[in-house]
Each structure stands twice: as structure tokens, then as C-alpha cells.
Design a protein around this motif. Structure first.
Motif, PDB file in Angstrom:
ATOM      1  N   VAL A   1      -5.516 -11.823   2.770  1.00 37.00           N
ATOM      2  CA  VAL A   1      -5.344 -12.155   4.246  1.00 37.00           C
ATOM      3  C   VAL A   1      -5.761 -13.820   3.995  1.00 37.00           C
ATOM      4  CG1 VAL A   1      -6.570 -12.187   6.771  1.00 37.00           C
ATOM      5  CG2 VAL A   1      -6.207 -10.131   5.100  1.00 37.00           C
ATOM      6  N   SER A   2      -4.588 -14.471   4.822  1.00 39.12           N
ATOM      7  CA  SER A   2      -4.991 -15.860   4.644  1.00 39.12           C
ATOM      8  C   SER A   2      -6.291 -16.454   5.435  1.00 39.12           C
ATOM      9  CB  SER A   2      -3.545 -16.878   5.217  1.00 39.12           C
ATOM     10  OG  SER A   2      -4.003 -16.699   6.497  1.00 39.12           O
ATOM     11  N   ALA A   3      -6.422 -18.301   6.002  1.00 38.45           N
ATOM     12  CA  ALA A   3      -7.390 -18.806   6.273  1.00 38.45           C
ATOM     13  C   ALA A   3      -7.096 -18.418   7.864  1.00 38.45           C
ATOM     14  CB  ALA A   3      -8.119 -19.681   6.415  1.00 38.45           C
ATOM     15  N   ALA A   4      -5.873 -17.945   8.341  1.00 38.41           N
ATOM     16  CA  ALA A   4      -5.104 -17.793   9.695  1.00 38.41           C
ATOM     17  C   ALA A   4      -5.221 -17.249  10.169  1.00 38.41           C
ATOM     18  CB  ALA A   4      -3.788 -18.621   9.723  1.00 38.41           C
ATOM     19  N   GLY A   5      -5.999 -15.902   9.302  1.00 40.96           N
ATOM     20  CA  GLY A   5      -5.925 -13.811   9.654  1.00 40.96           C
ATOM     21  C   GLY A   5      -4.341 -13.504   9.268  1.00 40.96           C
ATOM     22  N   ARG A   6      -2.997 -14.055   8.626  1.00 42.76           N
ATOM     23  CA  ARG A   6      -2.237 -13.245   8.260  1.00 42.76           C
ATOM     24  C   ARG A   6      -2.041 -12.411   6.943  1.00 42.76           C
ATOM     25  NH1 ARG A   6       3.039 -16.523   8.784  1.00 42.76           N
ATOM     26  NH2 ARG A   6       4.128 -14.821   7.899  1.00 42.76           N
ATOM     27  N   VAL A   7      -1.565 -11.674   6.236  1.00 40.76           N
ATOM     28  CA  VAL A   7      -1.737 -10.850   5.345  1.00 40.76           C
ATOM     29  C   VAL A   7      -0.363 -11.565   4.704  1.00 40.76           C
ATOM     30  CG1 VAL A   7      -0.868  -8.533   4.453  1.00 40.76           C
ATOM     31  CG2 VAL A   7      -2.343  -8.659   6.838  1.00 40.76           C
ATOM     32  N   ARG A   8      -0.848 -12.077   3.236  1.00 41.81           N
ATOM     33  CA  ARG A   8       0.043 -12.529   2.729  1.00 41.81           C
ATOM     34  C   ARG A   8       0.289 -11.712   1.204  1.00 41.81           C
ATOM     35  NH1 ARG A   8       2.364 -17.042   4.729  1.00 41.81           N
ATOM     36  NH2 ARG A   8       0.955 -18.280   6.323  1.00 41.81           N
TER      37      ARG A   8
END
Length: 117
Positions: free
Chosen positions: A68-75
């Protein structure tokens, strides 16, 4: 600057491994890192990067995982494995040899000495 495709292809693996040596990263971030570090001269497309990442993973040089990125997106993140670190060192040695050979040839050329065949 338009680099020849063969030079881009030859440098792609060591550049990606070197970015991952700095820390785990995802595709878009890798593309941005390479663009930024090259002063905007190397503009990679996703269509070039993702097949390379898959090849490096199949060779056991890197691995991927969901994060999960700092922006909350799963990557999908990629990390450098120990064998990839060793491969990067080999790539650096190879590029150092090529660079020093080109420099030596340039000094010969500028020094007025011409090689004969």
C-alpha cells in the motif's frame, strides 16, 4: 536526446536494478526515478518497463509483492534480491570497462595518435 534502442536495451537492466538497490519501488515510481536522475533524458514508457520487470523476476533478480502506497493505493512493488545485487555489481563492472575503454580511445584520438589496423 534520442538514444539508440540497443543502448537503451543494454542499460535498462542495470538501471532498474540500481533504482531497486535504493529501496523497494513500483513501476511508475521506477520510471519517474530514471527520468529524474537522467535530467529528463531517459523517458521510459510502461510498455517497456513491465516486460523487463517480469523478465528480471523470472530470472530471480527481483521479486514482487502487493503493498500500500503512502496515498493508500494498493500497488505491485518490486524488491532487489541478493542475486540481483550481485548482477548489478557485474553490470557496473562491465559498464566501467566500456566507459574507461571509450575514454582511453578518446585520449588516443585527441593526442594525435592513430591506431592502425
Amino acid at each position: 536526446m534520442d538514444l539508440p534502442k540497443d543502448l537503451v536495451a543494454a542499460s535498462a537492466t542495470p538501471l532498474v536494478l540500481a533504482v531497486l538497490e535504493q529501496g523497494d519501488s513500483y513501476g511508475y515510481e521506477i520510471i519517474n526515478s530514471i527520468r529524474d536522475l537522467s535530467g529528463g533524458e531517459l523517458e521510459w514508457k510502461q510498455g517497456m518497463l513491465y516486460p523487463l520487470l517480469h523478465r528480471l523476476a523470472s530470472q530471480g533478480l527481483i521479486e514482487s509483492y502487493q503493498g500500500v502506497s503512502a496515498a493508500g493505493r494498493v500497488r505491485k512493488y518490486y524488491r532487489l534480491l541478493p542475486v540481483g545485487r550481485r548482477q548489478l555489481e557485474t553490470c557496473r563492472q562491465n559498464f566501467d570497462l566500456i566507459s574507461s575503454t571509450l575514454a582511453a580511445l578518446g585520449r588516443l584520438n585527441h593526442g594525435g595518435t592513430h591506431a592502425t589496423a
